[in-house]
Design an enzyme around this catalytic site. Structure first.
Site, PDB file in Angstrom:
ATOM      1  N   LYS A   1       4.992   2.709  10.254  1.00 45.54           N
ATOM      2  CA  LYS A   1       3.971   3.493  10.953  1.00 45.54           C
ATOM      3  C   LYS A   1       4.452   3.870  12.358  1.00 45.54           C
ATOM      4  O   LYS A   1       4.256   4.995  12.811  1.00 45.54           O
ATOM      5  CB  LYS A   1       2.649   2.710  11.005  1.00 45.54           C
ATOM      6  CG  LYS A   1       1.975   2.636   9.637  1.00 45.54           C
ATOM      7  CD  LYS A   1       0.808   1.654   9.551  1.00 45.54           C
ATOM      8  CE  LYS A   1       0.370   1.523   8.080  1.00 45.54           C
ATOM      9  NZ  LYS A   1      -0.735   0.580   7.865  1.00 45.54           N
TER      10      LYS A   1
ATOM     11  N   GLN B   1      -3.776  -4.037  10.680  1.00 47.09           N
ATOM     12  CA  GLN B   1      -3.058  -4.175   9.405  1.00 47.09           C
ATOM     13  C   GLN B   1      -3.656  -5.316   8.588  1.00 47.09           C
ATOM     14  O   GLN B   1      -3.884  -6.410   9.099  1.00 47.09           O
ATOM     15  CB  GLN B   1      -1.562  -4.424   9.696  1.00 47.09           C
ATOM     16  CG  GLN B   1      -0.668  -4.417   8.462  1.00 47.09           C
ATOM     17  CD  GLN B   1      -0.595  -3.061   7.777  1.00 47.09           C
ATOM     18  OE1 GLN B   1      -0.690  -2.015   8.400  1.00 47.09           O
ATOM     19  NE2 GLN B   1      -0.440  -3.074   6.465  1.00 47.09           N
TER      20      GLN B   1
ATOM     21  N   ASP C   1      -7.807   4.473   9.652  1.00 45.69           N
ATOM     22  CA  ASP C   1      -7.609   3.968   8.288  1.00 45.69           C
ATOM     23  C   ASP C   1      -8.760   4.380   7.374  1.00 45.69           C
ATOM     24  O   ASP C   1      -8.636   4.303   6.145  1.00 45.69           O
ATOM     25  CB  ASP C   1      -7.539   2.434   8.294  1.00 45.69           C
ATOM     26  CG  ASP C   1      -6.124   1.903   8.134  1.00 45.69           C
ATOM     27  OD1 ASP C   1      -5.280   2.628   7.583  1.00 45.69           O
ATOM     28  OD2 ASP C   1      -5.881   0.755   8.559  1.00 45.69           O
TER      29      ASP C   1
HETATM   30  N1  GUN Z   1      -2.645  -3.121   4.062  1.00 48.44           N
HETATM   31  C1  GUN Z   1      -2.225  -2.462   2.953  1.00 48.44           C
HETATM   32  N2  GUN Z   1      -2.438  -1.151   3.099  1.00 48.44           N
HETATM   33  C2  GUN Z   1      -3.010  -0.969   4.300  1.00 48.44           C
HETATM   34  C3  GUN Z   1      -3.450   0.180   5.022  1.00 48.44           C
HETATM   35  O1  GUN Z   1      -3.402   1.315   4.558  1.00 48.44           O
HETATM   36  N3  GUN Z   1      -3.966  -0.061   6.242  1.00 48.44           N
HETATM   37  C4  GUN Z   1      -4.066  -1.297   6.766  1.00 48.44           C
HETATM   38  N4  GUN Z   1      -4.611  -1.426   7.969  1.00 48.44           N
HETATM   39  N5  GUN Z   1      -3.668  -2.389   6.131  1.00 48.44           N
HETATM   40  C5  GUN Z   1      -3.132  -2.212   4.905  1.00 48.44           C
END
Ligand code: GUN
Length: 293
Positions: free
Chosen positions: A52, A96, A119
């Protein structure tokens, strides 16, 4: 059979985003800024968060990674979220997942300001998605819809079978495919671990979206001729053939299923890169105050 190239499509979208960032800067605006909170040292989460940050650099966004130890308290985390909610320099942020078991994910997600929830996990964004209002859409379903759009895959009146009912993929993609707009207007069936006759369902599908996290689950005998198959699976399995020591396995038995499909996404290089780019698109929308003016 047409291979849906998510990597190539995501690359194009990144160029489009980078162009918009240039325009913003030329007009004297501020660089979009994404923050990510990572708690603990889960190896998959580390990888995702690093991607990211790298993605942000590539399109000219600012990014901030905030790390907490595995033993961080829920109160500390909630305090940091409150700070990011107030920080006018941060356009959007993510926490996350998964979080350590002593921290309530629901509580943390609900503490995020929906206008910064890039998200799309906050109940306000999840609810707005369900009723078709502007919102931050969860990244994977948004990425799938973008692929369907860019490949001009017809969805209206088609039967779409979604396998998986998670809050971040199965439920929202089912809602988006059924919505009264294009892409959408599909008849949607949601299957999951307690569905008795999944094969009977998938054999009646025009579009199959496999999102249950079981490597190789969707086999050739379950797929009708000329189906569109979207593989959301990203199970990490050990491999001595890759630099990282892992390889990603999809939910589809790709080689056998591909022979029957009109369109199919590979793993890796299908939905995954589109998920990453969706977070960038949401951050750009947050910076432009497009969803919550
Ligand atoms: N864990 C697995 N996929 C994601 C995601 O798209 N966003 C976040 N914040 N955590 C994750």
């Amino acid at each position: 059979m047409i291979l849906i190239d998510g990597k190539e499509t995501a690359g194009q979208i990144k160029l489009e985003i980078a162009g918009e960032v240039e325009d913003i800067i030329t007009r004297g605006g501020k660089r979009p800024h994404l923050a990510a909170i990572l708690v603990g040292n889960d190896p998959a989460s580390e990888t995702y968060v690093n991607f990211k940050v790298k993605d942000c650099e590539q399109v000219g966004f600012e990014s901030t990674l905030i790390r907490f130890g595995e033993d961080a308290s829920e109160a500390e985390l909630l305090d940091k979220v409150a700070g990011l909610n107030r920080d006018t320099g941060i356009d959007g942020f993510i926490v996350q997942l998964p979080l350590p078991s002593h921290i309530s994910e629901a509580k943390v997600i609900e503490s995020i300001d929906p206008s910064k929830d890039v998200d799309g996990f906050h109940p306000v964004n999840a609810g707005r998605l369900l009723i078709g209002l502007p919102c931050f859409q969860s990244a994977t379903p948004a990425g799938i819809i973008e692929l369907i759009k860019r490949y001009n895959i017809p969805t209206s009146g088609k039967h779409c079978v979604v396998i998986g009912r998670s809050n971040i993929v199965g439920k929202p993609i089912a809602a988006l495919m059924a919505q009264k707009r294009e892409p959408g207007n599909a008849t949607v069936t949601v299957c999951h671990s307690r569905t008795k006759n999944i094969k009977e369902m998938t054999l009646q599908a025009d579009i199959i979206i496999a999102a249950m996290g079981q490597p190789g689950f969707l086999t050739e005998d379950m797929v009708p001729q000329d189906a569109v198959v979207i593989d959301v699976g990203t199970t990490r399995v050990k491999s001595d053939k890759t630099k990282s020591g892992f390889k990603l396995m999809g939910d589809v038995d790709f080689d056998a299923v591909a022979t029957k499909c009109s369109y199919i996404t590979p793993v890796p290089g299908g939905v995954g890169p589109m998920t990453r780019v969706s977070l960038l698109l949401n951050t750009l929308k947050a910076a432009k105050k497009e969803i919550y003016p």
